[in-house]
Design an enzyme around this catalytic site. Structure first.
Site, PDB file in Angstrom:
ATOM      1  N   CYS A  81      84.218  88.811  12.174  1.00 22.72           N
ATOM      2  CA  CYS A  81      85.355  89.038  13.039  1.00 22.72           C
ATOM      3  C   CYS A  81      85.180  88.236  14.319  1.00 22.72           C
ATOM      4  O   CYS A  81      84.117  87.679  14.586  1.00 22.72           O
ATOM      5  CB  CYS A  81      85.492  90.523  13.392  1.00 22.72           C
ATOM      6  SG  CYS A  81      85.667  91.605  11.962  1.00 22.72           S
ATOM      7  N   GLY A 106      88.422  85.488  11.347  1.00 29.94           N
ATOM      8  CA  GLY A 106      89.066  86.618  10.691  1.00 29.94           C
ATOM      9  C   GLY A 106      90.541  86.360  10.510  1.00 29.94           C
ATOM     10  O   GLY A 106      91.244  86.109  11.491  1.00 29.94           O
ATOM     11  N   ASN A 145      82.585  93.188  16.601  1.00 36.54           N
ATOM     12  CA  ASN A 145      82.176  92.167  15.641  1.00 36.54           C
ATOM     13  C   ASN A 145      80.785  92.548  15.147  1.00 36.54           C
ATOM     14  O   ASN A 145      79.840  92.622  15.932  1.00 36.54           O
ATOM     15  CB  ASN A 145      82.144  90.789  16.294  1.00 36.54           C
ATOM     16  CG  ASN A 145      81.565  89.719  15.380  1.00 36.54           C
ATOM     17  OD1 ASN A 145      81.591  89.849  14.167  1.00 36.54           O
ATOM     18  ND2 ASN A 145      81.045  88.662  15.971  1.00 36.54           N
ATOM     19  N   GLY A 146      80.653  92.793  13.861  1.00 34.83           N
ATOM     20  CA  GLY A 146      79.365  93.177  13.302  1.00 34.83           C
ATOM     21  C   GLY A 146      79.525  94.259  12.257  1.00 34.83           C
ATOM     22  O   GLY A 146      80.600  94.462  11.700  1.00 34.83           O
ATOM     23  N   TYR A 162      77.650  77.634   9.366  1.00 34.33           N
ATOM     24  CA  TYR A 162      79.023  77.691   8.859  1.00 34.33           C
ATOM     25  C   TYR A 162      80.001  78.451   9.735  1.00 34.33           C
ATOM     26  O   TYR A 162      81.102  77.986   9.991  1.00 34.33           O
ATOM     27  CB  TYR A 162      79.016  78.304   7.448  1.00 34.33           C
ATOM     28  CG  TYR A 162      80.395  78.554   6.875  1.00 34.33           C
ATOM     29  CD1 TYR A 162      81.240  77.489   6.561  1.00 34.33           C
ATOM     30  CD2 TYR A 162      80.859  79.842   6.653  1.00 34.33           C
ATOM     31  CE1 TYR A 162      82.515  77.718   6.044  1.00 34.33           C
ATOM     32  CE2 TYR A 162      82.124  80.078   6.124  1.00 34.33           C
ATOM     33  CZ  TYR A 162      82.948  79.006   5.826  1.00 34.33           C
ATOM     34  OH  TYR A 162      84.192  79.227   5.318  1.00 34.33           O
TER      35      TYR A 162
END
Length: 486
Positions: A16, A42, A117-118, A258
């Site tokens: 995210c 996301g 985020n996580g 990436y």
């Protein structure tokens, strides 16, 4: 029937992205722009919550930022000088509007909004305990656990309640929290997920990546340290807390490979430069005789440039990507589904025919994309097709906020490199070594004790406990034993 593009389905999804503005004019408009820059992290849903000094306002929607937050009436409905936003892939919880963040709740101390985020690796256990104590959940997201832990904490101040909640959760998190008292930004004690701080005039800004600062015209200040809480009051005062004491950073190594945009700065390093260095190291470790180095667009481009420069083999665009195809498209039958692959990528036949080529990609997950790309090169008349991968084999699932397939579906878990080469029908296949990856990141090698990065997807060395996953393993073993007894 609408299904996922087969090229996108064979990539690790980028968790995210979060973005926050404190004490800034037209905060929600700035957040919307920042989320545009983080859209690659996301693409299932997006949301923004603002605070106008009296009330919180939220707009959440399925789909991209564009189309949902580029209308004046939406931004006007999000007034205030503070706002935070979120773009989402579902790593925990179903894909539905009730799981779209920021999540918001009215606590005893006032409104509380959180963008995360996580992934919390003990969320299921905590959720069961909270439900037994009377908590009522409105989503299936692990993020809501944080809200309930804050709401039920026995500490007096909101900050102490929040710290109490953080000390009960495991896993990875970068958080932006909004309350009537101000904004809090924090990272987990290992700093697995990224979070950076910037300034735009008098406003303080937080984001998952520095590229979001570039888009809104903000200046990058620094990364939030692992285990650090940065508090920005409504008056603009900035305070920091380090409730976890001394920590040993283990940021996600795949951000460099990436996830992050190549024009971002992660851990004070240019992502683009690191990916070129990875490609150069890949060429040193795995040379091959060929006529052209060809990237698999778009993520393989920087590594391919590095490979070409190191090897002396010319870099060429042998695969042309259409930028007008979304992540989904109509696929009414097997034949049309196969042809639909070429909507997004097509071979540059005039370049490839009769040539020996080296394909450079960032990773192999299920292997289906590599198989299709190699087949495309064969059909375009390539004399030889060699594949080089700018990361070690992905053998293990991620439990820290990356939407990884089950381990049994990872090609590198099922097959050795020779078997993978046969599966994708390449003339040769090679990956960068784990020590080579660390070398490209400026380290001598991977440390045997307390490595410098979280590389669990390659090594299986998870830096935290995995309470929920361990429970699932035990339950599966119990069920298997029960079946044998019967």
């Amino acid at each position: 029937m609408i299904t996922t593009n087969p090229f996108d389905d064979d990539k690790l999804r980028e968790e995210c992205g979060i973005f926050g503005v404190s004490s800034g004019e037209t905060a929600s408009a700035i957040v919307a722009l920042g989320l545009h820059a983080l859209q690659h992290r996301g693409q299932e849903a997006a949301g923004i919550t603002s605070w106008d000094g009296n009330d919180f306002h939220t707009h959440r929607a399925m789909g991209h930022v564009a189309g949902n937050f580029d209308r004046d009436e939406v931004i006007r409905g999000l007034p205030g000088e503070s706002a935070c936003g979120h773009v989402r892939y579902s790593t925990t919880g179903e894909t539905s509007l009730r799981n779209v963040q920021p999540l918001y709740a009215e606590l005893n101390s006032g409104g509380f909004a959180v963008a995360h985020n996580g992934n919390i690796s003990n969320a299921m256990k905590l959720r069961r305990e909270l439900i037994r104590r009377g908590s009522i959940f409105q989503s299936t997201s692990d993020t809501e656990v944080i809200i309930h832990l804050v709401a039920t904490s026995s500490y007096r101040t909101l900050l102490d309640k929040f710290i109490d909640a953080l000390k009960q959760i495991e896993g990875a998190y970068s958080l932006i929290v909004m309350t009537p008292e101000g904004m809090i930004a924090c990272r987990d004690p290992l700093g697995i997920r990224p979070l950076v701080m910037g300034k735009l005039g008098d406003a303080t800004i937080f984001a998952s990546e520095t590229v979001a600062f570039d888009v809104v015209g903000a200046d990058y200040v620094r990364s939030i340290d692992p285990g650090e809480l940065v508090i920005v009051t409504n008056s603009g005062e900035i305070r920091t807390h380090r409730p976890f004491g001394e920590t040993h950073a283990r940021p996600c190594i795949f951000e460099h490979v990436y996830f992050s945009r190549p024009d971002s700065i992660i851990d004070n390093s240019s992502v683009y430069s690191v990916r070129k260095a990875i490609g150069a190291q890949l060429a040193i470790e795995n040379p091959v005789g060929a006529d052209y180095v060809i990237p698999v667009p778009d993520s393989g481009v920087p590594a391919a440039i590095g490979y070409a420069q190191q090897s002396g083999i010319p870099f060429e665009l042998g695969i042309i990507r259409s930028h007008y195809i979304g992540r989904t498209f109509i696929q009414p039958g097997d034949k049309v589904r196969h042809l639909g692959v070429k909507l997004k990528h097509n071979a540059n036949r005039a370049l490839i025919e009769g040539r020996r080529i080296v394909l450079i990609d960032d990773s192999i997950v299920r292997g289906t994309t590599s198989l299709k790309i190699v087949q495309m090169m064969r059909e375009a008349g390539a004399a030889e097709v060699h594949m080089r991968i700018a990361s070690p084999p992905t053998k293990h699932s991620c439990f820290y906020g990356v939407d990884t397939p089950e381990r049994t579906k990872l090609l590198a878990h099922k097959l050795d490199i020779g078997g993978m080469q046969d599966f994708i029908h390449a003339d040769s296949l090679a990956f960068i070594s784990i020590d080579g990856l660390y070398k490209a990141l400026g380290e001598a090698k991977r440390a045997d004790i307390r490595p410098q990065y979280c590389d669990a997807c390659f090594t299986g060395d998870y830096p935290t406990t995995l309470t929920d996953q361990d429970e699932v393993v035990v339950q599966n073993q119990f069920e298997l034993l029960a079946e044998r007894v019967v």
